[in-house]
Design an enzyme around this catalytic site. Structure first.
Site, short mmCIF file in Angstrom:
data_model
loop_
_atom_site.label_atom_id
_atom_site.label_comp_id
_atom_site.label_asym_id
_atom_site.label_seq_id
_atom_site.Cartn_x
_atom_site.Cartn_y
_atom_site.Cartn_z
CB CYS A 1 -7.70 -7.06 -9.97
SG CYS A 1 -7.96 -8.56 -8.77
CD GLN B 1 -9.32 1.51 -5.54
OE1 GLN B 1 -8.25 1.58 -6.33
NE2 GLN B 1 -10.36 1.89 -5.59
CB SER B 2 -6.38 -5.75 -6.74
OG SER B 2 -5.43 -6.40 -7.47
CG ASN B 3 -1.96 -1.67 -7.77
OD1 ASN B 3 -2.47 -0.58 -8.16
ND2 ASN B 3 -1.33 -1.58 -6.60
#
Ligand SMILES: *Cc1c(COP(=O)(O)O)cnc(C)c1O
Length: 318
Positions: free
Chosen positions: A74, A70-72
């Site tokens: 990325c 859930q990386s912002n």
């Protein structure tokens, strides 16, 4: 010397939070870096304006970066790569869910190539992915975790300058802090401006001394990049690591309460990993008399709201 691509919708607004202020008995403002424009916004846009300018200047054709499912960081890197016509490869720790949601859904919509890895093998996988892209002539450029390099940190040096120009005077800036770039940029900006206020980073995943060292070192390296002579030591960096809960990405009751309170009092959404935790810390500090009654506090919203729609959090939130 430090090229910048104008990719964000800047300046972001500074807004008062009157209902929350009344509840807390202090004067509260928010800097809306959840509104930096592209792909639902967030703090990584400011850093990537400089990092991607550097990549393009180096002739990059493929952008490779790394993060959690859930990386912002990325998601925003993928969106800006698309906008610049660059191929993007994300090395994500975790395994592909049956139904992609939250940030991951957006990564897929953006046409990103995804390489899955375990958390333990992630760095190795990142290096391997880079080497393969290099060998295939894809002209890869590697962006480290959170874009917290001296170049990326320039985004928050500029971000602080932007805030000062908005003319809203505050005594405190409270901000979520994890890979240190955001806080380091703000700290360096404050030193450059001779600002009187204080900056408090709420640690998301590091113990205080570790994060203080990371912020101080990165701020020094960034100062070097802009040929500024300053000495920044660990004891100049204010950090609270009292709100780590059960660890990175694990939302607890205090984050849920903060998310609900901001939504119900101000119609403002926080995220389950970063700003929910930072706001929970700020609310707890305020409740315990950490801030003086007349003090003005700015909560620097760093974004992350698409994670609200991740199954792993959504089901737990209400
Ligand atoms: C990455 C991120 C942060 C942390 O910023 P750092 O510069 O890594 O300390 C805070 N909030 C959100 C929403 C983020 O995505």
């Amino acid at each position: 010397m430090n090229p910048r691509l104008r990719l964000g919708t800047l300046p972001t607004p500074v807004e008062p939070l009157p209902r929350l202020s009344a509840r807390l008995g202090c004067q509260l403002f928010v800097k809306r870096d959840d509104m930096t424009g592209i792909a639902f916004g967030g703090n990584k846009v400011r850093k990537l304006e400089f990092v991607l300018a550097d990549a393009v200047a180096h002739g990059a054709k493929t952008i490779i970066t790394v993060g959690a499912v859930q990386s912002n960081h990325c998601r925003i890197t993928a969106a800006l790569s698309a906008k610049l016509g660059l191929h993007c490869i994300l090395v994500l720790s975790g395994s592909p869910p049956e139904n992609p949601n939250g940030n991951l859904l957006l990564d897929y919509l953006l046409g990103t190539e995804i390489v899955w890895s375990t958390r333990e093998q992630r760095d190795e996988m990142l290096k391997q992915t880079f080497d393969e892209a290099w060998a295939a002539g894809k002209r890869p450029f590697l962006i480290p975790l959170g874009a917290s390099t001296p170049v990326g940190t320039l985004g928050y040096l500029e971000g602080f300058r932007e805030f000062i120009q908005q003319g809203v005077e505050v005594d405190w800036i409270v901000v979520a802090s994890s890979s240190a770039g955001t806080q380091a940029g703000l700290v360096l900006g404050a030193i450059q401006a001779g600002w009187n206020g204080r900056i408090l980073g709420i640690s998301i995943d590091h113990k205080a001394s570790v994060l203080q060292d990371m912020v101080a070192e990165l701020a020094m390296e960034t100062a070097d990049r802009v040929r500024q002579k300053v000495r920044i030591s660990r004891d100049m960096i204010r950090v609270s690591a009292d709100y780590l809960g059960d660890g990175y990405g694990i939302m607890g009751q205090s984050e849920k309460d903060a998310i609900q309170m901001f939504a119900r009092e101000e119609g403002l959404f926080l995220d389950p990993v970063y700003t929910g935790r930072a706001a929970a810390g700020m609310l707890d500090l305020a409740a315990n008399g950490f801030f003086k009654p007349h003090e003005r506090i700015l909560f620097w919203h760093t974004g992350g709201t698409p994670a609200l729609f991740a199954d792993s959090y959504a089901g737990d939130l209400v």
